[in-house]
Design an enzyme around this catalytic site. Structure first.
Site, short mmCIF file in Angstrom:
data_model
loop_
_atom_site.label_atom_id
_atom_site.label_comp_id
_atom_site.label_asym_id
_atom_site.label_seq_id
_atom_site.Cartn_x
_atom_site.Cartn_y
_atom_site.Cartn_z
N ASP A 179 36.45 -46.54 13.02
CA ASP A 179 36.04 -47.77 12.34
C ASP A 179 37.04 -48.78 12.87
O ASP A 179 38.21 -48.77 12.47
CB ASP A 179 36.15 -47.64 10.82
CG ASP A 179 35.68 -48.90 10.14
OD1 ASP A 179 36.01 -50.00 10.62
OD2 ASP A 179 34.97 -48.81 9.12
N HIS A 180 36.60 -49.64 13.78
CA HIS A 180 37.60 -50.43 14.49
C HIS A 180 38.34 -51.41 13.57
O HIS A 180 39.41 -51.88 13.91
CB HIS A 180 37.00 -51.12 15.73
CG HIS A 180 36.18 -52.33 15.42
ND1 HIS A 180 34.91 -52.26 14.95
CD2 HIS A 180 36.44 -53.65 15.52
CE1 HIS A 180 34.43 -53.47 14.76
NE2 HIS A 180 35.35 -54.35 15.11
N HIS A 242 33.00 -51.03 7.66
CA HIS A 242 34.15 -51.95 7.66
C HIS A 242 34.47 -52.52 6.27
O HIS A 242 35.62 -52.52 5.85
CB HIS A 242 33.89 -53.13 8.61
CG HIS A 242 33.39 -52.71 9.96
ND1 HIS A 242 33.88 -51.61 10.62
CD2 HIS A 242 32.45 -53.24 10.79
CE1 HIS A 242 33.27 -51.50 11.79
NE2 HIS A 242 32.39 -52.47 11.92
C1 BG6 Z 1 30.56 -53.96 14.74
C2 BG6 Z 1 29.14 -54.34 14.47
O1 BG6 Z 1 30.86 -52.74 14.12
O2 BG6 Z 1 31.42 -54.97 14.24
C3 BG6 Z 1 28.80 -55.70 15.07
O3 BG6 Z 1 28.26 -53.37 15.01
C4 BG6 Z 1 29.79 -56.72 14.60
O4 BG6 Z 1 27.49 -56.10 14.74
C5 BG6 Z 1 31.21 -56.24 14.82
O5 BG6 Z 1 29.56 -57.90 15.36
C6 BG6 Z 1 32.21 -57.19 14.21
O6 BG6 Z 1 33.48 -56.81 14.63
P1 BG6 Z 1 34.65 -57.88 14.74
O7 BG6 Z 1 35.85 -57.09 15.12
O8 BG6 Z 1 34.23 -58.89 15.78
O9 BG6 Z 1 34.74 -58.50 13.38
#
Ligand code: BG6
Length: 504
Positions: A179-180, A242
């Site tokens: 989960d980045h 997230h």
């Molecule tokens: C991803 C989603 O997990 O997170 C995308 O699949 C989204 O749709 C992205 O744009 C958002 O990540 P960040 O780091 O740009 O907030």
């Protein structure tokens, strides 16, 4: 370079894809440049397309070309990369990969340590995991770890099926579910802010906090991901993972130790305490939206239903807001409001903790009640913390809102590690703290499944219901208004650094 960094071979499935190019190669480069990779590392890129090692290395060099570090040669870095054309369903491919890995093990002295990183279409996750085991690629002298990108299933049932498949080949502690958001500096900081400051933790409960708001807004639309997004929507794409992870970090009890198991077990308790509701109640607690045409960053943009690979009558939500209740002693009665959407006014992720009002008001702010105390955690693009207080300016029985600001990335953004850099580093060290455990995934799916079921059976009648470039549908504002609150707008909460006389 330091020598106590783990030796390993990283096998990237989907090495010609976007994620590898935009995130993984640059993150590996930064780890290498910062001495966080042993010289004994190799990366094997695996994908369907036939490519030579040289062509693959050119791609790698291109993706890191913006890093012009004097002491690191891009050629030397790229020489650690190897390419292997692959068919995920063909066992011979695994046998060939196995012998390549054995050769590289020897030449890099990697001690049989392997990371298998699945950065590709999720329908193959189970097959790959099973074949890696059955073809003997995980039977080495060293360790094997499996890193899995989202989406981890589409609902609880499919996630469980996928998990059962993977678990036949890898044990839970070998599985690293990405989960980045958990790799982001300020998401990781939530725990530090809470548990390393005597002034916050005593107030961190329903006696002093009136509500918590999490906003993650994006200006981009679905771009070329229409096909995926049609079956996902904002709820599955952002909330299930997230947003609920941030809720868990904000609401969890202090762990007894900072170990992976202790932290995860506290997060799991929060997810278990999320108040379940019926499909009928979904409309009361959640608002969905879909963007129409509008103006974003001064340019006109099309509506969601006009995007490529999107049904012109699509029922998919590109915006969600909701009210979550956590039924435990600490949080009883405190709403956690969440919202996320595409094609909104700005790209920003922010958490606002609103403290309760004082029992009586001695001071006024320009004839109005004093401003509530807010603690704002800025996740992105700015990284920092703002504490909104009241102080006197100019005398009289008045108070003026002021802000204490801390900006983490104002000096040199390049020095903040990228989310993927931290996550890869954690995985190489066998630290799964910032990855999601199956129990978290399962509970999160169970929670969002009720909402998606309600929305699937009761199609939205008013889509598109927000203009691109806005902050979502008006029902999202009404969700808070009926509780006597409102969304804190980014104009109020923005991290203001510098010589602003409202800041001290
Ligand atoms: C991803 C989603 O997990 O997170 C995308 O699949 C989204 O749709 C992205 O744009 C958002 O990540 P960040 O780091 O740009 O907030």
């Amino acid at each position: 370079m330091t020598t106590n960094n783990p030796k390993s071979i990283i096998v990237i499935f989907g090495a010609t894809g976007d994620l590898a190019k935009r995130k993984l190669f640059p993150s590996i480069f930064r780890l290498y440049h910062n001495g966080k990779l042993s010289e004994n590392f190799a990366v094997v890129g695996v994908a369907r397309r036939p490519l030579s090692n040289e062509e693959f290395r050119e791609n790698v060099k291109q993706s890191v070309s913006h890093f012009q570090e004097e002491n690191v040669s891009h050629d030397t870095f790229a020489s650690h990369f190897h390419y292997h054309p692959f068919d995920v369903t063909n066992k011979t491919s695994y046998q060939e990969l196995k012998s390549l890995l054995s050769t590289l093990d020897e030449s890099y002295n990697a001690e049989g340590n392997r990371i298998f990183y699945l950065a590709m279409a999720p329908e193959f996750f189970g097959t790959i995991a099973a074949n890696l085991k059955s073809e003997g690629l995980t039977s080495t002298e060293g360790w094997s770890r499996l890193v899995i990108e989202k989406p981890f299933g589409h609902n609880y049932e499919s996630a469980k099926e996928l998990n059962d498949q993977i678990r036949q080949a890898f044990t839970e502690d070998q599985i690293y579910r990405i989960d980045h958001y958990l790799g982001k500096e300020m998401v990781q900081n939530i725990e530090v802010i809470r548990f390393a400051n005597a002034i916050f933790e005593p107030l961190w409960n329903n006696h002093y906090i009136s509500n918590i708001q999490i906003t993650s807004s994006e200006t981009l639309g679905v771009e070329d991901r229409g096909r995926y997004y049609e079956s996902s929507g904002a709820l599955r794409d952002m909330v299930q993972n997230h947003i609920l992870q941030m809720v868990a970090l904000l609401a969890m009890e202090p762990p007894i130790k900072l170990t992976t198991d202790e932290i995860r077990s506290e997060k799991v308790k929060v997810l278990r305490a999320l108040r379940p509701f019926s499909e009928e109640q979904a409309e009361e607690y959640f608002v969905r939206g879909q963007y129409g045409r509008g103006i974003v960053d001064k340019g006109e943009v099309i509506g969601y239903r006009e995007e490529n690979s999107v049904d012109p009558e699509s029922n998919t939500e590109t915006f969600v807001s909701g009210k979550l209740m956590i039924d435990n002693f600490r949080w009883a009665g405190v709403p956690f409001y969440i919202r996320t959407g595409k094609r909104m006014k700005e790209k920003s992720t922010e958490i606002v903790i609103q403290f309760k009002d004082l029992p009586m008001n001695l001071y006024f702010n320009k004839g109005k009640d004093i401003h509530p105390n807010l603690l704002v955690i800025h996740i992105q693009p700015d990284e920092g913390i703002t504490l909104h207080l009241n102080a006197q300016k100019g005398g009289g029985a008045t108070s003026t809102p002021i802000q204490l600001n801390y900006c983490n990335n104002c000096g040199d953004k390049m020095n903040t590690p990228e989310a993927y850099e931290r996550l890869l580093y954690g995985c190489m060290h066998g630290d799964a703290t910032n990855f999601t455990h199956w129990d978290e995934v399962a509970l999160s799916w169970r929670f969002v499944d009720t909402i998606s079921k309600a929305w699937e059976s009761n199609k939205a009648q008013n889509f598109p219901n927000y203009e691109s470039g806005s902050m979502g549908p008006k029902e999202s504002d009404a969700l808070l208004e009926k509780d006597g609150f409102h969304w804190w707008s980014s104009i109020t909460t923005r991290l203001a650094v510098g010589n602003n006389d409202e800041n001290i």
